[in-house]
Scaffold this motif. Structure first.
Motif: not given
Length: 78
Positions: A1-7, A67-73, A75-78
């Motif tokens: 699976m390829n990963r995308i690098d983001v700032n 808290l919402l930001k942590k939950l979104i991150v 979710f996106l990391e999975k």
């Protein structure tokens, strides 16, 4: 699976803004629903309740957005 690098700093700012918008919309949507449909109060009492609700919102917006930001991150990391 390829990963995308983001700032990470830009992603953090973007997620914080998105979570602030979501939190604000939810908070005041529920408040509007309660005040418009469930409470039959005088204007003076409603103004006092408005001040209290805005004060609570100002105190709670930053922790809830983080808290919402942590939950979104998470979710996106999975």
């Amino acid at each position: 699976m390829n990963r995308i690098d983001v700032n990470e700093k830009k992603l953090g700012i973007l997620l914080y803004i998105v979570s602030a918008i979501v939190y604000c919309g939810t908070y005041f949507g529920i408040y509007k629903l309660i005040c418009d449909n469930l409470l039959n109060l005088s204007i003076g009492l409603l103004n006092i309740i408005d001040l209290i609700v805005i004060f609570v919102f100002v105190l709670s917006v930053v922790p809830c957005c983080f808290l919402l930001k942590k939950l979104i991150v998470k979710f996106l990391e999975k």
